[in-house]
Design a protein around this motif. Structure first.
Motif, PDB file in Angstrom:
ATOM      1  N   LEU A 173      -3.288   5.466   3.962  1.00  0.00           N
ATOM      2  CA  LEU A 173      -2.030   4.738   3.814  1.00  0.00           C
ATOM      3  C   LEU A 173      -1.599   4.738   2.353  1.00  0.00           C
ATOM      4  N   GLY A 174      -2.556   4.669   1.454  1.00  0.00           N
ATOM      5  CA  GLY A 174      -2.236   4.659   0.034  1.00  0.00           C
ATOM      6  C   GLY A 174      -1.897   6.050  -0.499  1.00  0.00           C
ATOM      7  N   ASP A 175      -2.134   7.054   0.305  1.00  0.00           N
ATOM      8  CA  ASP A 175      -1.869   8.426  -0.125  1.00  0.00           C
ATOM      9  C   ASP A 175      -0.385   8.710   0.066  1.00  0.00           C
ATOM     10  N   MET A 176       0.382   8.670  -1.045  1.00  0.00           N
ATOM     11  CA  MET A 176       1.828   8.747  -0.912  1.00  0.00           C
ATOM     12  C   MET A 176       2.310  10.130  -0.511  1.00  0.00           C
ATOM     13  N   ARG A 216       0.827  -1.189   0.000  1.00  0.00           N
ATOM     14  CA  ARG A 216       0.000   0.000   0.000  1.00  0.00           C
ATOM     15  C   ARG A 216       0.868   1.249   0.000  1.00  0.00           C
ATOM     16  N   ARG A 217       2.052   1.135   0.638  1.00  0.00           N
ATOM     17  CA  ARG A 217       2.975   2.258   0.646  1.00  0.00           C
ATOM     18  C   ARG A 217       3.885   2.224  -0.566  1.00  0.00           C
ATOM     19  N   GLY A 218       3.569   1.389  -1.511  1.00  0.00           N
ATOM     20  CA  GLY A 218       4.331   1.377  -2.751  1.00  0.00           C
ATOM     21  C   GLY A 218       5.615   0.577  -2.690  1.00  0.00           C
ATOM     22  N   TRP A 231      -6.959   2.972   5.413  1.00  0.00           N
ATOM     23  CA  TRP A 231      -6.392   2.305   4.241  1.00  0.00           C
ATOM     24  C   TRP A 231      -6.200   3.321   3.103  1.00  0.00           C
ATOM     25  N   ARG A 232      -7.194   4.179   2.959  1.00  0.00           N
ATOM     26  CA  ARG A 232      -7.093   5.222   1.943  1.00  0.00           C
ATOM     27  C   ARG A 232      -5.909   6.152   2.246  1.00  0.00           C
TER      28      ARG A 232
END
Lengths: 729, 685
Positions: free
Chosen positions: B204-207, A597-599, B201-202
């Protein structure tokens, strides 16, 4: 055409020697000395009675599962020429020489043995290496509890076999190139085994649902694939639905069709079924009712059976005894003749249907049939009392009205003996009251209460027969209000004495009454799901949470004179390995998910897909085979855990391989990874060795021989909670 | 405003009718009175709802003297309107909340109005809000929690601002309130929890956010949604225990230590001989929480259940049949002087005082726990056999230690078989008067089930000493009362004769609940949903699934959709998904519950279902332009909305007597006001 056929003709065959080897070992561990012990072992006593009934083609109901499992066991018995003449009454009873024990146990053992190569193939289809496949096969091969469960006439191994087969063939289908047509054979095979899974045990339903979920996920991907034409997508979806939904459902019904067409004789469970169902069985009710007149007419002599079979089936009954003047609690009664429901055939169950406007009790020529809405009187055949109800509280259920045979005591309690006929299934059947087919309510004309079986047993003064009442406040659909005419004949004698003689004589005449397969199927399925057996704790029963740590064992058999015994005990080391890998997988999955999720992609996408697929099948499989038990209110045993256990064994080696090839390679410096990998290999080998050793250690309890001394047995009691039996010498 | 006005007027209309106790008012009204009188009681629900009822009664001048004995009792001149009014006001907020929630989720006023109308004119919602019940309070907190959660979701781009914090904290408070009223509040907690997990979760995906930011977000939510509700919940219980400090009907359910807190209980500042002696009369309490007293009575075990000897059970209430006399192996009653103390390792014989039978065990299966042995009462006047002998052991004690009353944990080892006296916690069937099974367990592990303490101790030959029992601390009380509540909840099994409602009955409005009155002459109130509303809800559920399926397949196949359509499908999937989840969470768990279920358990789920209906129907009307051209599609939309409104209003007009009371003949007789409205045979009005 001729070009296809090139000479010389060459046949190339690839044989996976490992696969052959594990299969041979599996057959050896499951099939050797199959007929020892020559005695009834544990639940064989339960399944055996049904096998016997199959052999005699006698109808029965078993609420523990659909009929395919019993049929497979019965097929084994049929192959061995078993005639059904053995009384399964006690665990440990010796089989006589006429019973071919080997053939009784053959099919479950075969299924159990085939699970081992199936697990091997399934691991390959999950795209793991042959080494992992071998590991999974060995874990299954050396699991004592699976061996024990396969070696007797029990159904778990059959269930596991079909579940594995369904998943294997589905994945075969999924992995095959989409151009080949042969893959649809695999899809059909998957559908067929799904049908078998659900047909063996209801628990299989959850595995089937899991397979459907996996398949629909794959289909969802297919729908999203924009390179495929709309038409092609539709065709593929239809194929999948046909094979994975329609085929299993049809098969499930087919098992019942076979079941019902085999079992066509009346037997011990007849009375749970409706009169119409019973009439379709040979012997039993059909022998009595064959050729009865169909339409109930004024002057008919009938027995009225209550449509509920709870607590027991019974017939409307009266006898020459009155209600006590006062009950124990001081309440008064009408002191008129008792009307009850009696669970046995009796001459006092006969009633005569009378037209209130006329005196005679014989049938006219031509007979005048009774229709829906007609008002009748019911006369008790032997005592000539009229069925009566009034505003007096019933003996056991005081909120309802008493029903009595009317006696005029001159106490200003007039007769209220008119009843209106209300045929509740008149849409399906007809307006005319028919024997066996019509379900009738008798509505009391004066009070509009309905004749009802309350089901409460009367005290001693009522001979413990069941109470019958008339109830005003009733729920609309309750079968305790419905009555059917079971035995029926046209009355011919006006005189009381002649009539009594007539009532004592058996009924006869001949017509065949058909009931469609669907009606029978629906009724049987409904009864199987609703019949409740008295649940009680068993000496060896256990709760699901105890299974994970194997707190309890089950003693299956003890030799009648020596210490030789068979127990359902798993291999503790493999058990631990399975639990560990379950935990490890979940931890790993959470870490992977968060990092992705953190890439941060730790593993390439292909490997990730493989990892997810492994989790869906194995962890998902474990969950669906374990969690439902937590919510169940049933007596449960350790062997219910075995299907879930197989998934763990499938998981362990695959997870190990994943760790070996990916985790260690990426997570550490390169020079260390080699030593780590070696250490892992050595560790795995050591674990395998210890699994083999524990398997050897518990062999005596698995195969029941050789006999161990009490001291040795004490040594095998690895947990305090295990029950191992010692004979006092 | 219109919504609020209508909502209050429908709920408060005829509030004080009927002037007698209706249905469960007999429980919750009574418990409200207990708070006013400060008497300790036991109930299976957490205390907040009853506390609020008690408070409302107190404020409105109710003095807590009305006994609330059974439904139908006349209130006479008691001030009961305050308690009813409080519930009705909370119930009136439901349509308003529904309006706001749907407005937030769909940005469409029409959808919100449909949802609110459905609730305002539902006879079931009106009825359940008008009486002294926990449900309006519970539903108030559930809806408030959902509303603040939805509002909080809207603040997602303004993290850590004041309004962000406000809605977050408000969500937490309402969660605590919901759980504090009934355990059904757990479902809304799960709903909020799932929503929060999705939210995190959203994030966490936000870089663009650093891990530290994410940790902050996580901690903020953990504080407001876990810690804060927990603290509030515990506070509620603290208030509960502080307020109720007098002995009352709930004492026997709790341990000896717990009882010593209550004024008026015989253990409060108790005074009795300190050490157990031979010849004493005692009660023996199991240490398992809600374990009960060792009990026996004249009834025998029925045939087929072990030996046909006298039953020995564990019983939760105080009773003279709980008294046992401690004897030596050989009876030597004629002791003079000070009696000998019972010490660790001594052999004793326990004689039941009332029936003079000895506590006895033998190698027969126990009635329910088949792995254990049966325990019976045997012999007469104290003469029995060798199976009546028990070795007394103080846990952690050494040979020769005396047995302290109340404080020592003791075990009773059966001499002949080596098993230990055990209370399995399972309820015996009818023949055992639904008391708790007592067995003799061959597994000697030390568990509270096999440990007992001596509670009452009477021996006239010994001096009484004032004992201050170790007062339990607050956490122990909290834990104990929870375990007792859960036991009580699972103990509510359906009885044979009682009407039994099944979860699948509920959405189809199959059968209601009689609140008051049965016969033609009485004032009747019947809890039943407005069938039109409920069947629209049911149909919308199916409609919702179809629409979502169509929308998502279209997206997945990559059909090009207009901007408006994409918005619609987003609302359907996101907003509708949330409401759907809420409905499922408040409905599905009931299928797995073994306890007795009632129709009113469906109402929280029904709220979600109505909101979903508003959202679904609105989008359905708006999507009319898929089939019709612009002017017609607009007309279609308007006609649909009007038709819906009209049918709801008309059905409310037809069915309003259900909630506001009916008199006169029953509906299946011609002269009734409800004649012809009995659309289903199963309705009983």
């Amino acid at each position: 055409m001729w070009k296809m056929l090139q000479l010389p003709l060459v046949v190339t065959a690839q044989v996976d020697l490992l696969l052959v080897l594990v299969s041979l070992l599996a057959f050896w561990t499951r099939l050797s000395h199959l007929s020892y012990p020559n005695a009834v072992v544990f639940d064989e006593v339960y399944y055996g009675q049904f096998v016997s009934l199959y052999m005699k083609r006698v109808f029965f109901i078993d609420d523990s599962g659909p009929p395919l499992g019993h049929m497979i066991l019965a097929f084994g018995a049929y192959l061995g020429g078993f005639d059904g003449n053995f009384v399964w009454n006690r665990i440990g009873a010796e089989y006589p020489t006429t019973v071919n024990v080997w053939s009784l146990r053959l099919l479950p053992a075969l299924c159990g043995a085939l699970c081992v190569p199936l697990v091997y193939l399934l691991t390959l289809e999950l795209k793991f290496s042959h080494l992992s496949a071998l590991g999974a096969a060995v874990l299954l091969l050396l699991e004592n509890s699976l061996i024990v469960q396969s070696r007797f006439m029990l159904l778990e191994s059959v269930l596991i076999f079909f579940v594995l087969l369904a998943f294997f063939s589905y994945l075969r289908f999924h992995n095959a190139p989409s151009s080949s047509w042969s893959r649809y054979i695999w899809l059909i095979l998957s559908g067929v085994s799904c049908g078998a899974v659900v047909g063996v045990k209801y628990m299989g339903l959850f595995s089937y649902l899991l397979l459907l979920v996996v398949a629909s996920l794959h289909t969802w991907k297919l729908i999203g694939d924009k390179t495929i034409s709309h038409r092609n997508v539709c065709v593929q979806c239809v194929h999948r639905v046909l094979c994975l939904v329609v085929v299993p459902v049809l098969l499930y019904v087919f098992w019942f069709y076979v079941h019902l067409s085999f079992l066509n004789r009346s037997g011990p469970h007849d009375q749970l079924m409706s009169s119409a169902f019973q009439a379709s069985l040979q012997g039993g009710l059909s022998r009595i009712t064959r050729g009865q007149p169909l339409e109930v007419a004024y002057g008919s002599q009938v027995t009225l059976r209550s449509s509920v079979s709870q607590p027991i089936p019974c017939w409307l009954h009266s006898h020459k005894v009155n209600y006590p003047i006062r009950y124990d609690n001081g309440r008064g009664s009408s002191h008129q003749q008792q009307v009850t429901c009696y669970p046995f055939k009796d001459v006092n169950n006969w009633w005569i249907i009378k037209d209130p406007g006329r005196q005679q009790l014989v049938v006219d020529t031509p007979p005048r049939p009774v229709r829906h809405g007609d008002v009748i009187q019911l006369v008790h055949g032997m005592t000539s009392r009229f069925l009566n109800s009034h505003d007096v509280a019933a003996p056991m259920s005081p909120h309802t009205q008493e029903v009595s045979g009317y006696i005029d005591f001159n106490v200003s309690m007039p007769a209220q003996n008119l009843w209106r006929v209300d045929i509740s299934n008149r849409e399906a059947e007809s307006e005319v009251w028919k024997t066996i087919l019509s379900e009738v309510r008798l509505v009391h004309v004066n009070t509009s209460a309905v004749l009802k079986l309350s089901g409460v047993p009367l005290p001693d003064w009522g001979f413990r027969q069941l109470e019958v009442v008339a109830d005003k406040l009733f729920k609309a659909h309750s079968s305790s209000l419905e009555w059917t005419v079971e035995e029926h004949r046209y009355g011919t004698s006006q005189e009381q004495k002649e009539r009594e003689a007539e009532l004592h004589s058996p009924t006869h005449i001949d017509v065949d009454r058909k009931i469609s397969f669907w009606a029978k199927f629906v009724e049987l399925q409904w009864k199987m799901l609703t019949v409740k057996q008295e649940e009680s704790e068993h000496k060896y029963s256990s709760s699901p949470l105890e299974w994970i740590t194997m707190e309890t064992n089950i003693a299956y058999w003890l030799h009648s004179s020596t210490n030789a015994q068979i127990h359902l005990i798993g291999n503790p080391v493999s058990w631990g390995v399975g639990n560990l890998s379950l935990l490890a997988y979940q931890l790993l999955a959470v870490v992977y998910l968060l990092r992705r999720r953190r890439g941060l992609k730790d593993v390439p996408d292909g490997v990730w897909d493989q990892f997810v697929c492994l989790g869906c099948v194995c962890v998902g499989g474990w969950l669906v085979n374990f969690v439902p038990f937590l919510l169940m209110d049933k007596t449960l045993f350790l062997y219910h855990y075995l299907p879930a256990l197989c998934y763990l064994y499938l998981l362990s080696p695959a997870l190990l391989e994943h760790a070996h090839t990916h985790l260690l390679r990426y997570a550490h410096q390169l020079q260390h990874s080699l030593t780590h990998q070696r250490a892992l290999c050595v560790g795995a080998l050591a674990v395998l060795l210890s699994i083999f050793l524990t398997y050897r250690t518990f062999c005596p309890l698995t195969y029941g021989s050789p006999e161990l001394s009490a001291h040795q047995l004490q040594g095998l009691k690895w947990r305090d909670t295990w029950d191992i039996l010692y004979r006092r010498r | 405003m219109l919504v609020a006005g209508l909502s209050f007027s429908t709920r408060l209309y005829k509030l004080t009718e009927p002037p007698h106790v209706c249905w469960d008012e007999t429980h919750f009204g009574k418990m409200g009175s207990y708070y006013i009188n400060r008497t300790f009681f036991f109930d299976v629900h957490p205390p907040l709802g009853k506390m609020l009822i008690g408070l409302a009664g107190y404020m409105s001048g109710y003095n807590g003297t009305f006994p609330f004995i059974k439904p139908g009792d006349k209130y006479e001149n008691q001030n009961y309107w305050g308690m009813r009014g409080f519930c009705a006001v909370l119930g009136s907020f439901l349509p308003i909340f529904a309006y706001l929630i749907v407005l937030e989720l769909s940005n469409s006023c029409t959808a919100a109005i449909i949802a609110a109308t459905l609730l305002i004119f539902d006879t079931g919602c009106i009825t359940i809000s008008q009486y002294i019940l926990l449900d309006p309070i519970l539903m108030f907190f559930i809806m408030a929690a959902v509303l603040s959660m939805v509002k909080f979701n809207q603040q997602r781009y303004r993290s850590f601002t004041a309004s962000w914090w406000f809605w977050l904290v408000l969500t937490g408070i309402n969660l605590a309130g919901a759980l504090g009223v009934k355990f059904v509040g757990l479902f809304v907690i799960v709903l909020v929890g799932l929503n929060t997990i999705g939210d995190l979760w959203r994030l966490l995906g936000d870089m663009s956010l650093s891990l530290v930011d994410i940790a902050k977000h996580f901690l903020a939510r953990a504080f407001a949604l876990i810690l804060l509700p927990l603290i509030l919940y515990v506070t509620i219980f603290a208030v509960h225990f502080v307020v109720l400090n007098k002995s009352g009907p709930g004492d026997g359910f709790f341990s000896s230590a717990f009882q010593s807190r209550l004024i008026g209980n015989n253990l409060h500042n108790a005074s009795m001989p300190e050490y157990l002696a031979f010849g004493s009369t005692v009660t023996i309490k199991n240490l398992r929480i809600a374990g009960g007293y060792l009990h026996s009575h004249w009834h025998l075990y029925p045939e087929g259940v072990g030996a046909r000897q006298q039953q020995v059970t564990a019983y939760l209430h105080k009773d003279y049949n709980n008294l046992w006399v401690v004897h030596r192996q050989q009876d030597n009653n004629s002791q003079s002087g000070n009696p000998d103390l019972v010490r660790h390792g001594d052999i004793v014989r326990l004689e039941h005082k009332e029936t003079t039978r000895n506590l006895h065990s033998h190698l027969h299966e126990a009635p329910l726990t088949k792995k254990h042995f049966q325990v019976t009462g045997y012999g007469i006047n104290g003469t029995g056999d060798a199976n009546d002998l028990w070795q007394m052991e103080v846990c952690g004690g050494r040979k020769g230690d005396p047995v302290k009353v109340l404080r020592s944990k003791v075990r009773f080892l059966h001499r002949a078989t080596g098993c230990v006296l055990y209370s399995s916690g399972k309820t015996l069937p009818k023949w055992g008067w639904e008391q708790i099974e007592v067995t003799c367990s061959p597994y000697l592990k030390e568990t509270p089930s096999s440990q007992w303490n001596i509670e009452d101790h009477i021996n006239p030959k010994l001096p009484n000493i004032s004992l201050s029992v170790l007062k339990p601390n607050f956490l122990e009380i909290l834990l104990e009362s929870h375990i007792v509540m859960f036991r009580g909840n699972s103990g509510l099994k359906p009885k044979d004769n009682e009407m039994n409602s099944k979860p699948w009955h509920w959405p189809i409005n199959y059968q209601g609940l009689r609140f008051s009155g049965v016969n033609a002459t009485e004032y009747r109130v019947y809890l039943l949903g407005n069938p039109v509303v409920w069947w629209i809800n049911l149909a919308s559920l199916g409609l919702y699934f179809t629409m979502v399926a169509v929308a998502s397949i279209a997206t997945q196949r990559g059909f090009s959709l207009g901007q408006q359509r994409i918005e619609h499908s987003l609302v359907l999937v996101r907003g509708g998904g949330l409401l759907m989840l809420g409905w499922l969470l408040h409905y599905a768990p009931f299928f797995t519950m073994g306890r007795i279920l009632y129709f009113h358990h469906y109402f929280p789920a029904m709220l979600f279902s109505s909101m979903l209906t508003g959202l679904t129907l609105d989008i359905l009307f708006r999507s009319a332009d898929l089939l019709l051209h612009p002017p017609y599609s607009y007309w279609f939309q308007r006609t649909g909305q009007l038709l819906l409104l009209f049918s709801i209003l008309y059905s409310f007009y037809l069915f309003h007597p259900l909630s506001y009371g009916m008199t006169g003949p029953l509906a299946h007789e011609p002269g009734s006001a409800m004649a012809g409205l009995k659309w289903m045979d199963s309705w009983e009005f």
